[in-house]
Design an enzyme around this catalytic site. Structure first.
Site, short mmCIF file in Angstrom:
data_model
loop_
_atom_site.label_atom_id
_atom_site.label_comp_id
_atom_site.label_asym_id
_atom_site.label_seq_id
_atom_site.Cartn_x
_atom_site.Cartn_y
_atom_site.Cartn_z
N ASP A 133 8.44 -1.53 6.76
CA ASP A 133 8.35 -0.05 7.06
C ASP A 133 9.03 0.70 5.87
O ASP A 133 9.20 1.99 5.99
CB ASP A 133 9.29 0.34 8.20
CG ASP A 133 8.61 -0.20 9.52
OD1 ASP A 133 7.44 -0.47 9.63
OD2 ASP A 133 9.47 -0.82 10.42
N HIS A 144 10.55 -1.35 0.23
CA HIS A 144 11.22 -2.52 -0.47
C HIS A 144 9.92 -3.53 -0.87
O HIS A 144 9.97 -4.23 -1.83
CB HIS A 144 11.93 -3.27 0.75
CG HIS A 144 12.57 -4.79 0.23
ND1 HIS A 144 13.67 -4.86 -0.49
CD2 HIS A 144 12.28 -5.99 0.67
CE1 HIS A 144 13.81 -5.99 -0.75
NE2 HIS A 144 13.28 -6.88 0.03
N ARG A 171 -5.13 -15.94 4.46
CA ARG A 171 -5.10 -16.47 3.27
C ARG A 171 -4.28 -17.63 2.85
O ARG A 171 -4.08 -18.11 1.68
CB ARG A 171 -4.73 -15.30 2.33
CG ARG A 171 -5.55 -14.12 2.34
CD ARG A 171 -5.15 -12.92 1.77
NE ARG A 171 -6.16 -11.82 1.74
CZ ARG A 171 -6.80 -11.27 2.66
NH1 ARG A 171 -6.20 -11.54 3.57
NH2 ARG A 171 -7.71 -10.22 2.59
#
Length: 241
Positions: free
Chosen positions: A170, A173, A212
């Site tokens: 959110d 960072h 992945r």
């Protein structure tokens, strides 16, 4: 008639080069477009032939007027296929004797551990011995670059794999860590002179990362190992100065 007007006013078509441009008939080119014929020294010159006509494989075609070039088709040899050009590539079948280090981020271990397992499995399938592989764990992807550089400069390894997972949250960072991880791995390779392979996933959510790491999108850890083998082979057999 617009082409005739352009020809009359263009600096490319001087009065000395063309007797007249007032030729109203048109000829059909091989590409089914109507092209005006100009006269150059009493000889017709087809504009389509000088610009778009494909070269014959056997004839020597010379175009005057706008073209001003000649080509002997069929005898043109690709520069990349001449015997003087050397192509240097790494090999996936010559991994014997190569040593590898794997730097793995512990953060998001639910993703990074399957990536590590994929890399180790690929090494095994390509005959890399277990004793020629060292795994180094670091807290997160941000710390990978520093450790990779240290390992590269030790001269013990022919390639360093860098495995991590950065998942968007959110805050901003994510951008800081993802960019730092990428630039850190690049810097490690440039500084040490040893291939440092970027295997850090940067995903929007956990589902993308898991897909992945052995899911429907394959295992990027395995792909990282293949890249490491090829680069190590290239450096060891062709770029070792």
């Amino acid at each position: 008639m617009q082409m005739a007007s352009f020809a009359a006013n263009s600096s490319l078509l001087s009065p000395n080069s063309f007797r007249t441009t007032a030729k109203s008939s048109v000829t059909s080119s091989p590409f089914r477009c109507n092209c005006i014929s100009f006269y150059n020294n009493h000889k017709p010159t087809n504009l389509a032939a000088t610009t778009a006509f494909p070269l014959s494989s056997s004839s020597h075609q010379t175009h005057e007027g706008l073209g001003l070039w000649s080509e002997k088709a069929g005898k043109k040899e690709s520069f990349s296929q001449t015997s003087a050009v050397r192509h240097l590539t790494g090999s996936l079948t010559s991994a014997e004797g190569l040593r590898f280090a794997i730097v793995v981020a512990r953060f998001n271990e639910i993703v990074t551990r399957p990536l590590l397992e994929g890399a180790l499995d690929t090494f095994k399938r390509y005959s890399v011995k277990e004793e020629d592989i060292d795994v180094v764990w670091v807290p997160g992807s941000f710390e990978i670059g520093l450790v990779a550089e240290k390992l590269g400069k030790s001269r013990k390894y022919q390639a360093v794999l860098c495995i991590g997972a950065v998942i968007r949250g959110d805050t901003s960072h994510y951008d800081a860590v993802a960019n730092s991880a990428a630039s850190g791995v690049l810097s490690a390779g440039l500084s040490s002179g040893v291939p440092c392979i970027f295997g850090v996933l940067t995903c929007d959510d956990m589902d993308q990362a898991l897909n992945r790491a052995g899911g429907k999108a394959g295992n990027k850890g395995s792909e990282t190992a293949l890249t490491a083998i090829e680069m190590a082979s290239l450096f060891e057999h062709h770029l070792k100065f």
